[in-house]
Motif scaffolding. Sequence first.
Motif, mmCIF file in Angstrom:
data_model
loop_
_atom_site.group_PDB
_atom_site.id
_atom_site.type_symbol
_atom_site.label_atom_id
_atom_site.label_comp_id
_atom_site.label_asym_id
_atom_site.label_seq_id
_atom_site.Cartn_x
_atom_site.Cartn_y
_atom_site.Cartn_z
ATOM 1 N N GLY A 2 10.593 -5.728 -3.020
ATOM 2 C CA GLY A 2 10.318 -6.431 -4.264
ATOM 3 C C GLY A 2 9.424 -7.638 -4.068
ATOM 4 N N GLN A 3 9.644 -8.395 -2.996
ATOM 5 C CA GLN A 3 8.804 -9.549 -2.708
ATOM 6 C C GLN A 3 7.377 -9.123 -2.368
ATOM 7 N N ALA A 4 7.261 -8.077 -1.560
ATOM 8 C CA ALA A 4 5.931 -7.596 -1.177
ATOM 9 C C ALA A 4 5.173 -7.065 -2.396
ATOM 10 N N ARG A 5 5.857 -6.373 -3.271
ATOM 11 C CA ARG A 5 5.213 -5.849 -4.479
ATOM 12 C C ARG A 5 4.742 -6.987 -5.380
ATOM 13 N N ALA A 6 5.574 -8.030 -5.521
ATOM 14 C CA ALA A 6 5.202 -9.161 -6.366
ATOM 15 C C ALA A 6 3.995 -9.902 -5.798
ATOM 16 N N LEU A 7 3.910 -10.022 -4.482
ATOM 17 C CA LEU A 7 2.784 -10.703 -3.861
ATOM 18 C C LEU A 7 1.480 -9.944 -4.093
ATOM 19 N N LEU A 8 1.536 -8.614 -3.977
ATOM 20 C CA LEU A 8 0.338 -7.813 -4.224
ATOM 21 C C LEU A 8 -0.077 -7.923 -5.685
ATOM 22 N N ASP A 9 0.875 -7.878 -6.580
ATOM 23 C CA ASP A 9 0.564 -7.996 -8.005
ATOM 24 C C ASP A 9 -0.039 -9.362 -8.316
ATOM 25 N N GLN A 10 0.463 -10.377 -7.645
ATOM 26 C CA GLN A 10 -0.034 -11.745 -7.861
ATOM 27 C C GLN A 10 -1.517 -11.854 -7.530
ATOM 28 N N HIS A 11 -1.968 -11.155 -6.501
ATOM 29 C CA HIS A 11 -3.367 -11.249 -6.063
ATOM 30 C C HIS A 11 -4.281 -10.247 -6.756
ATOM 31 N N THR A 12 -3.720 -9.281 -7.481
ATOM 32 C CA THR A 12 -4.574 -8.242 -8.072
ATOM 33 C C THR A 12 -4.416 -8.108 -9.583
ATOM 34 N N ALA A 13 -3.451 -8.812 -10.178
ATOM 35 C CA ALA A 13 -3.235 -8.690 -11.620
ATOM 36 C C ALA A 13 -4.466 -9.162 -12.388
ATOM 37 N N HIS A 14 -4.839 -8.411 -13.408
ATOM 38 C CA HIS A 14 -6.028 -8.754 -14.198
ATOM 39 C C HIS A 14 -5.694 -9.070 -15.649
ATOM 40 N N ALA A 15 -4.475 -8.750 -16.085
ATOM 41 C CA ALA A 15 -4.096 -9.017 -17.477
ATOM 42 C C ALA A 15 -2.638 -9.444 -17.560
ATOM 43 N N GLY A 16 -2.235 -10.309 -16.654
ATOM 44 C CA GLY A 16 -0.862 -10.785 -16.662
ATOM 45 C C GLY A 16 -0.018 -10.084 -15.617
ATOM 46 N N PRO A 17 1.194 -10.597 -15.350
ATOM 47 C CA PRO A 17 2.085 -10.001 -14.352
ATOM 48 C C PRO A 17 2.371 -8.527 -14.632
ATOM 49 N N GLY A 18 2.391 -7.751 -13.552
ATOM 50 C CA GLY A 18 2.681 -6.330 -13.675
ATOM 51 C C GLY A 18 1.471 -5.455 -13.891
ATOM 52 N N THR A 19 0.283 -6.033 -13.924
ATOM 53 C CA THR A 19 -0.934 -5.245 -14.165
ATOM 54 C C THR A 19 -1.777 -5.078 -12.905
ATOM 55 N N GLY A 20 -1.265 -5.514 -11.773
ATOM 56 C CA GLY A 20 -2.027 -5.414 -10.528
ATOM 57 C C GLY A 20 -1.792 -4.106 -9.800
ATOM 58 N N TRP A 21 -2.191 -4.084 -8.558
ATOM 59 C CA TRP A 21 -2.050 -2.895 -7.726
ATOM 60 C C TRP A 21 -0.583 -2.662 -7.389
ATOM 61 N N ASP A 22 -0.299 -1.434 -6.949
ATOM 62 C CA ASP A 22 1.031 -1.077 -6.461
ATOM 63 C C ASP A 22 0.933 -0.793 -4.963
ATOM 64 N N LEU A 23 1.988 -1.089 -4.224
ATOM 65 C CA LEU A 23 1.963 -0.888 -2.776
ATOM 66 C C LEU A 23 1.673 0.563 -2.395
ATOM 67 N N HIS A 24 2.142 1.508 -3.197
ATOM 68 C CA HIS A 24 1.935 2.925 -2.879
ATOM 69 C C HIS A 24 0.457 3.304 -2.911
ATOM 70 N N GLU A 25 -0.352 2.499 -3.580
ATOM 71 C CA GLU A 25 -1.768 2.822 -3.685
ATOM 72 C C GLU A 25 -2.474 2.780 -2.331
ATOM 73 N N TYR A 26 -1.951 2.007 -1.385
ATOM 74 C CA TYR A 26 -2.570 1.984 -0.058
ATOM 75 C C TYR A 26 -2.380 3.317 0.645
ATOM 76 N N ARG A 27 -1.180 3.863 0.585
ATOM 77 C CA ARG A 27 -0.928 5.182 1.181
ATOM 78 C C ARG A 27 -1.753 6.250 0.470
ATOM 79 N N HIS A 28 -1.749 6.218 -0.848
ATOM 80 C CA HIS A 28 -2.472 7.214 -1.631
ATOM 81 C C HIS A 28 -3.979 7.121 -1.381
ATOM 82 N N SER A 29 -4.509 5.899 -1.330
ATOM 83 C CA SER A 29 -5.938 5.716 -1.108
ATOM 84 C C SER A 29 -6.333 6.134 0.300
#
Length: 323
Positions: free
Chosen positions: A244-271
């Motif tokens: 949960g902490q790691a997900r929130a940190l990634l969202d904090q650096h990638t959110a473009h329209a408020g909390p919860g709109t950023g990248w997801d950790l699974h996207e690194y594996r998928h990408s």
Amino acid sequence: MPVLLLPTGKALTVRTAADAFLDSLTNPNTVRNYGIALGKTAEHLGEGRPLAAVADDEIGGALELLWGSSAVNTWNARRGAVLSWTGWCAERGYDGPAVPAWAKRLPPPDSDTPVRSKMAIDRLIARRDVHLREKTLWRMLYETCARSEEILDVNIEGLDLAGRRAPVKSKGAKPKVRRRGTVRADYVLETVFWDAGTARLLPRLLKGRTRGPVFVTHRRPGPGKMLSARDVCPDTGLARLSYGQARALLDQHTAHAGPGTGWDLHEYRHSGLTHLGEQGASELMLMAKSRHKKVENVRRYFKPSAAAIVDVTALLAPGDARR
């Protein structure tokens, strides 16, 4: 344990056959999921009908009516439950229907997880406002193509820095059932590999630490928080970084329209897997990298580049054209 004596032939009803099949299962999760499929199917067919009187097309019709408009995964799950039931009856010599050939298993849909470009990933990790811990975690997730929980659970003692690899606890395909009926996840040890980017960052992150979690919080846990010894760094007292902490940190650096709109950790594996597929990695190599157990789960990543397709096409040229 009482023995259930089943009537044979036409005296075996749809409901009796379904109950007998469910009673033969030992995994409570399977019983619950199969029970949903068989319960609705039996109700649609007529619970008191002789099983032998049910036609194959009636089974297919029930599946189509009940779950024909459902999601692909739901259709496959319900169809698989009914298929297991009819197969179980046939193995025991009970007269009954089979799932018709036209009620086919559907291929899994393409994932709706976004694929981030390699340039976007590199730029995010290179940003000055991103902490070294997050840089290392994101680079490691991308290069290993591992699941987030697996990487966050790694301890320093398991790292092979020279070999650029580490063992991870991966959830097995089948859960184990204890005698008292509780379910315990079956974990297996597998190895993940990383490349130069992670190899450069890891030593800087560890700063001489030789034991405890690789990824830790910046503050010590409060006095009321109970943690196992494995989840606390014995040298610094810092706790393991949670998902949960790691997900929130990634969202904090990638959110473009408020909390919860950023990248997801699974996207690194998928990408990472998608990029490997685009570069022409074979399905077997993708399975080895991702540790998927079924080939259909990696086919979404199998996207050879145009150059790879040109090379394959050249194999069809006349013999003298390739001299």
